[in-house]
Design a protein around this motif. Structure first.
Motif, PDB file in Angstrom:
ATOM      1  N   UNK A  90       0.043   6.799 -11.346  1.00  0.00           N
ATOM      2  CA  UNK A  90      -0.795   5.718 -10.842  1.00  0.00           C
ATOM      3  C   UNK A  90      -2.267   6.105 -10.954  1.00  0.00           C
ATOM      4  N   UNK A  91      -3.142   5.121 -11.153  1.00  0.00           N
ATOM      5  CA  UNK A  91      -4.570   5.439 -11.296  1.00  0.00           C
ATOM      6  C   UNK A  91      -5.166   6.088 -10.059  1.00  0.00           C
ATOM      7  N   UNK A  92      -4.706   5.694  -8.874  1.00  0.00           N
ATOM      8  CA  UNK A  92      -5.260   6.304  -7.660  1.00  0.00           C
ATOM      9  C   UNK A  92      -4.831   7.766  -7.545  1.00  0.00           C
ATOM     10  N   UNK A 115      -9.912   0.292  -3.703  1.00  0.00           N
ATOM     11  CA  UNK A 115      -9.013  -0.107  -2.613  1.00  0.00           C
ATOM     12  C   UNK A 115      -7.576   0.366  -2.841  1.00  0.00           C
ATOM     13  N   UNK A 116      -7.169   0.560  -4.100  1.00  0.00           N
ATOM     14  CA  UNK A 116      -5.879   1.209  -4.340  1.00  0.00           C
ATOM     15  C   UNK A 116      -5.881   2.618  -3.728  1.00  0.00           C
ATOM     16  N   UNK A 117      -6.961   3.356  -3.983  1.00  0.00           N
ATOM     17  CA  UNK A 117      -7.067   4.723  -3.465  1.00  0.00           C
ATOM     18  C   UNK A 117      -7.109   4.715  -1.941  1.00  0.00           C
ATOM     19  N   UNK A 118      -7.888   3.814  -1.359  1.00  0.00           N
ATOM     20  CA  UNK A 118      -8.047   3.784   0.101  1.00  0.00           C
ATOM     21  C   UNK A 118      -6.734   3.488   0.811  1.00  0.00           C
ATOM     22  N   UNK A 119      -5.902   2.629   0.207  1.00  0.00           N
ATOM     23  CA  UNK A 119      -4.619   2.308   0.823  1.00  0.00           C
ATOM     24  C   UNK A 119      -3.629   3.464   0.699  1.00  0.00           C
TER      25      UNK A 119
END
Length: 321
Positions: free
Chosen positions: A119-121, A149-153
């Motif tokens: 995954x990119x995050x 926001x993908x990373x933050x989640x």
């Protein structure tokens, strides 16, 4: 109430797919595509560094001291899109940015890397690990905001705050983009030759800027040159795009950090309606602050870097201890 709006996985990704489906370059004055090694020679700058991340040679810059800001660019640009913002903020912050592979001057992405990272995050987390950065404020524009926001989640303990600019949330499979005659003509030429010429980038960026007088020839030249890179088999596999709607919605609902949204209200693609949708989907965020810029288009960090940096700095000084 659920808000349903038209949005995109990334304007750059859509246009790239259209051109990628066309024939390869032809003779007769059409420029050839360039290897990443050649582009590093021609476009590399003082301050560039490289680090191995999960087997990918990644170009990055690391400037200043203080709380860490990780700046995330959109799908067709590079870390250079943040030059103006970084110049303003590096006196107070440690400003880190990288070319999301395989764009810019970062290396190719093999099938093995995609399978291993997933995954990119996760790749972003591996990049921060390589620099020994445990926590940062993530600042993203366009699909760079999606990655933020993908990373933050996924990694809430590693996020101080989020700053999202003209960032998509909803996605539509059969997208019909607004356009202009100049953009239509340059896209048709790009499909015919397999190369996005300088006229394409002039039309593309002019379309996305809120005030075309802010678009410099140097910016057009850079986008043209950097996007001559040889086609990559996994072009967007490590980019966070909103085409997978269930995953995107889960990530949006999973954001717990405070969020500042800086929106160019003259964006013809990510319109104010899309901004409303993004706010609605961030329903678990601790605090959401919204600032609309009425004269700015899709790329606020490039179009008004001084104003953008001032607002990021003011927000962080007001909200962070």
């Amino acid at each position: 109430m659920k808000i349903s709006v038209r949005s995109i996985a990334g304007l750059g990704a859509v246009l790239a797919a259209l051109v990628a489906a066309s024939p390869g370059p032809v003779s007769g004055g059409v420029p050839a595509r360039l290897s990443v090694e050649r582009l590093r020679t021609e476009l590399g700058r003082p301050g560039d560094r490289y680090v191995d991340v999960a087997g990918v040679h990644v170009r990055y810059r690391d400037e200043g001291r203080g709380p860490v800001l990780l700046l995330l660019h959109g799908s067709r640009s590079t870390l250079d899109a943040w030059d103006g913002v970084a110049a303003e903020l590096k006196a107070r912050y440690r400003v880190v940015r990288f070319d999301q592979p395989p764009t810019g001057l970062s290396g190719p992405v093999s099938d093995a890397v995609v399978a291993r990272i997933g995954a990119p995050e996760a790749f972003t987390a591996a990049f921060l690990d390589a620099l020994k950065i445990p926590k940062a404020t993530l600042v993203g524009v366009s699909s760079g905001g999606t990655l933020a926001y993908y990373f933050a989640a996924t990694y809430p303990a590693r996020v101080q705050a989020l700053v999202l600019s003209n960032t998509p949330s909803d996605s539509v499979t059969n997208l019909k983009l607004p356009s202009t005659p100049a953009l239509d003509a340059s896209l048709a030429a790009a499909k015919a030759t397999g190369i996005e010429g300088r006229d394409f980038w002039q039309a593309y960026l002019s379309f996305l800027y809120g005030d075309q007088s802010r678009l410099s020839s140097a910016t057009v030249d850079y986008f043209y040159h950097s996007n001559l890179r040889t086609a990559e088999p996994n072009k967007f596999k490590l980019h966070a795009l909103t085409a997978d709607a269930p995953t995107t919605m889960a990530r949006l609902h999973g954001v717990k950090a405070p969020v500042l949204i800086l929106w160019g209200m003259r964006d013809p693609v990510m319109t104010p309606t899309e901004a409303t949708a993004l706010v609605a989907h961030l329903d678990s965020a601790r605090v959401i602050s919204f600032v609309g810029m009425p004269d700015v288009g899709h790329y606020p960090p490039m179009e008004v870097p001084h104003r953008f940096a001032l607002m990021v700095d003011a927000y962080l000084q007001a909200t962070q201890p």
